[in-house]
Design a protein around this motif. Structure first.
Motif, PDB file in Angstrom:
ATOM      1  N   GLY A  48      -4.687   9.503  52.009  1.00  0.00           N
ATOM      2  CA  GLY A  48      -3.758   9.240  50.919  1.00  0.00           C
ATOM      3  C   GLY A  48      -2.548   8.494  51.428  1.00  0.00           C
ATOM      4  N   ILE A  49      -1.777   7.952  50.488  1.00  0.00           N
ATOM      5  CA  ILE A  49      -0.554   7.217  50.795  1.00  0.00           C
ATOM      6  C   ILE A  49       0.603   7.884  50.066  1.00  0.00           C
ATOM      7  CG2 ILE A  49       0.666   5.011  50.548  1.00  0.00           C
ATOM      8  CD1 ILE A  49      -2.065   3.629  50.550  1.00  0.00           C
ATOM      9  N   CYS A  50       1.713   8.061  50.779  1.00  0.00           N
ATOM     10  CA  CYS A  50       2.952   8.558  50.183  1.00  0.00           C
ATOM     11  C   CYS A  50       4.031   7.541  50.507  1.00  0.00           C
ATOM     12  CB  CYS A  50       3.297   9.932  50.751  1.00  0.00           C
ATOM     13  SG  CYS A  50       4.795  10.666  50.062  1.00  0.00           S
ATOM     14  N   THR A  51       4.695   7.010  49.489  1.00  0.00           N
ATOM     15  CA  THR A  51       5.605   5.890  49.704  1.00  0.00           C
ATOM     16  C   THR A  51       7.070   6.288  49.576  1.00  0.00           C
ATOM     17  OG1 THR A  51       5.432   5.217  47.368  1.00  0.00           O
ATOM     18  CG2 THR A  51       3.917   4.187  48.906  1.00  0.00           C
ATOM     19  N   ALA A  52       7.857   5.851  50.553  1.00  0.00           N
ATOM     20  CA  ALA A  52       9.315   5.902  50.431  1.00  0.00           C
ATOM     21  C   ALA A  52       9.754   4.699  49.595  1.00  0.00           C
ATOM     22  CB  ALA A  52       9.960   5.888  51.810  1.00  0.00           C
ATOM     23  N   ALA A  77      13.076  16.811  42.554  1.00  0.00           N
ATOM     24  CA  ALA A  77      11.783  17.460  42.340  1.00  0.00           C
ATOM     25  C   ALA A  77      10.735  16.515  41.770  1.00  0.00           C
ATOM     26  CB  ALA A  77      11.954  18.651  41.388  1.00  0.00           C
ATOM     27  N   GLY A  78      11.122  15.281  41.435  1.00  0.00           N
ATOM     28  CA  GLY A  78      10.202  14.366  40.781  1.00  0.00           C
ATOM     29  C   GLY A  78       9.296  13.644  41.767  1.00  0.00           C
ATOM     30  N   SER A  87       4.670   9.148  45.418  1.00  0.00           N
ATOM     31  CA  SER A  87       5.945   8.577  45.855  1.00  0.00           C
ATOM     32  C   SER A  87       7.089   9.454  45.421  1.00  0.00           C
ATOM     33  CB  SER A  87       6.120   7.175  45.257  1.00  0.00           C
ATOM     34  OG  SER A  87       7.365   6.602  45.638  1.00  0.00           O
ATOM     35  N   VAL A  88       8.199   9.288  46.125  1.00  0.00           N
ATOM     36  CA  VAL A  88       9.450   9.863  45.628  1.00  0.00           C
ATOM     37  C   VAL A  88       9.771   9.220  44.285  1.00  0.00           C
ATOM     38  CG1 VAL A  88      10.361  10.322  47.926  1.00  0.00           C
ATOM     39  CG2 VAL A  88      10.797   8.103  46.861  1.00  0.00           C
ATOM     40  N   ASP A  89      10.499   9.958  43.457  1.00  0.00           N
ATOM     41  CA  ASP A  89      10.883   9.422  42.148  1.00  0.00           C
ATOM     42  C   ASP A  89      12.368   9.051  42.168  1.00  0.00           C
ATOM     43  OD1 ASP A  89      10.690   8.636  39.504  1.00  0.00           O
ATOM     44  OD2 ASP A  89      11.247  10.616  38.757  1.00  0.00           O
ATOM     45  N   ALA A 100       6.360  15.011  47.175  1.00  0.00           N
ATOM     46  CA  ALA A 100       5.363  13.931  47.055  1.00  0.00           C
ATOM     47  C   ALA A 100       4.251  14.116  48.074  1.00  0.00           C
ATOM     48  CB  ALA A 100       6.047  12.580  47.239  1.00  0.00           C
ATOM     49  N   LEU A 101       4.588  14.553  49.271  1.00  0.00           N
ATOM     50  CA  LEU A 101       3.558  14.835  50.275  1.00  0.00           C
ATOM     51  C   LEU A 101       2.667  15.995  49.821  1.00  0.00           C
ATOM     52  CD1 LEU A 101       5.712  14.441  53.499  1.00  0.00           C
ATOM     53  CD2 LEU A 101       3.677  13.096  52.933  1.00  0.00           C
TER      54      LEU A 101
END
Length: 332
Positions: free
Chosen positions: A117-121, A282-283, A296-298, A319-320
Motif C-alpha cells: 500500500g501507499i500512504c502519502t504525506a 483524525a481525518g 493520505s493525511v487529510d 492514515a497508516l
C-alpha cells in the motif's frame, strides 16, 4: 499474518511531510502495525528529525528490497533529489519535482510487489504545477500513473465516511459533470470498500445537490430527479441499502450519530466541510478505485509552520492504520 509493507511518500519536502514522518516513525505502535518504507530523501528526513527532536537514524537505501525492518532505523528509499539548504515553507519547482518522483517511485514499488500500500504525506499543487506536472492533486496523479480511468476520493474520520462524486473542479462544472452513471459508479466503489472492510450490508446515504433536496422542484432545476435518483434506484435494484437524494445538512447529522456507514457527497466542499469540522488530526484521505491501496493525511503542506517542529503527526498515524486495514493480507 505478517505486517504489510507500506510505502510512505515524503510529500513536498518544503512542507511538513518530512517532520510528521519522523514523528510518526518514532512511535513503536506504527512499527507494530506495518513495515514502513519511506520513499523520499534521506538527507531531508535527517534534517527533519533534528527539527522535531527525533534521534531515530535514517538508512539511505538504493533499492526497496534492501530494507531492514529490524534495524530500528527509518528505512528510506533515497531518491537524493532534494538539494541541501532547500528552505522550508516556500513553493519551489524543485520540491514539486521531488514530490512527483516520490509518488511515481512508490507506485513502481507497489507494482513490483515490494509494498502492499501507499500512504502519502501532503504535496503542494502549486509546486507540482511549477515543476510541469499539471495534476489537481494526488488523486488524479495516481490515477494517471496507474492507468486508472476513474477513481473516487473518500474521507474517513472516526465518526464519518464520505465519498465524493466530484472533487477538484468548480461548483458550476461539478453540477454539469454529475450524471446518473457517474453517481452509480461512485456508490459502487464506496460499497465495495465498505464490504472489504467487513461491513456486510452498509447503509449509504446520498446527498442532494440543492437545499432541501430541491423541495419538489422549488429549488434548482430538477437536478435531483435527473442526475441522482436514477443512480440510487439502480443501486437499490442490486439489493443495496442506498437512500437519497437527501438534504445534505440532515444527512451529515444522521451519519455523524451512526445512522449511515457512508455519505455520498456531490462536490468537494459538501463533503470536506463536515469531515474537517471533526478535526484534521483524525481525518484520512483514501483513493478508491486504484489498483493499489492509497491513503493520505487529510491536511496540506502547512508551509506556515514547516520547519518549526510543531506539526501534528496524528493524521499520518491514522492514515497508516487505514492503509494496513485495506492492504492485501499475506500469510507469515
Amino acid at each position: 499474518m505478517t505486517r504489510p509493507t507500506i510505502a510512505i511518500t515524503m510529500g513536498d519536502p518544503a512542507g511538513i511531510g518530512p517532520e510528521i514522518i519522523m514523528k510518526a516513525l518514532a512511535q513503536p505502535e506504527v512499527h507494530a502495525l506495518c513495515r514502513p518504507l519511506v520513499i523520499g530523501d534521506a538527507g531531508r528526513l535527517r534534517q527533519a528529525g533534528r527539527v522535531v527532536g527525533a534521534d531515530t537514524p535514517v538508512d539511505a537505501l538504493t533499492e526497496a528490497g534492501a530494507a531492514d525492518f529490524t534495524s530500528g532505523a527509518v528505512q528510506c528509499l533515497d531518491l537524493a533529489c532534494v538539494p541541501d539548504g532547500l528552505p522550508f515553507g516556500q513553493v519551489s519547482p524543485v520540491a514539486g519535482e521531488a514530490a512527483y518522483r516520490f509518488i511515481e517511485t512508490a507506485v513502481q514499488v507497489v507494482q513490483a510487489g515490494l509494498a502492499q500500500g501507499i500512504c502519502t504525506a501532503p504535496l503542494s499543487k502549486e509546486a507540482l504545477h511549477a515543476a510541469g506536472h499539471k495534476f489537481p492533486g494526488h488523486t488524479e496523479l495516481l490515477a494517471h500513473l496507474t492507468g486508472t480511468p476513474e477513481v473516487s476520493m473518500m474521507l474517513v474520520s472516526p465518526k464519518l465516511r464520505v465519498i465524493h462524486v466530484t472533487t477538484h473542479i468548480g461548483l458550476i462544472d461539478a453540477i454539469a459533470k454529475i450524471e446518473p452513471g457517474l453517481v452509480e459508479r461512485v456508490i459502487a466503489r464506496g460499497h465495495a470498500v465498505l464490504v472489504r472492510a467487513g461491513i456486510a450490508d452498509p447503509k449509504i446515504g446520498v446527498c442532494a445537490i440543492n437545499p432541501h433536496a430541491g423541495e419538489n422542484g422549488l429549488f434548482g432545476h430538477g437536478e435531483e430527479a435527473e442526475k441522482i435518483t436514477p443512480a440510487v434506484e439502480a443501486c437499490r435494484a442490486r439489493g443495496w441499502d442506498v437512500r437519497g437524494p437527501l438534504p445534505a445538512d440532515t444527512l451529515f447529522f444522521l451519519a455523524g450519530r451512526g445512522d449511515y456507514d457512508m455519505v455520498v457527497a456531490m462536490y468537494h466542499d459538501q463533503g470536506h466541510g463536515p469531515i474537517k469540522v471533526l478535526g484534521l488530526e483524525a481525518g484520512v484521505n483514501i483513493t478508491v478505485g486504484l489498483p493499489v491501496i492509497r491513503t493520505s493525511v487529510d491536511h496540506g503542506t502547512a508551509f506556515d509552520i514547516a520547519g518549526t517542529g510543531v506539526a501534528d503527526e496524528r493524521s499520518l498515524v491514522e492514515a497508516l492504520r487505514q492503509a494496513v486495514d485495506l492492504a492485501p493480507k499475506q500469510a507469515a
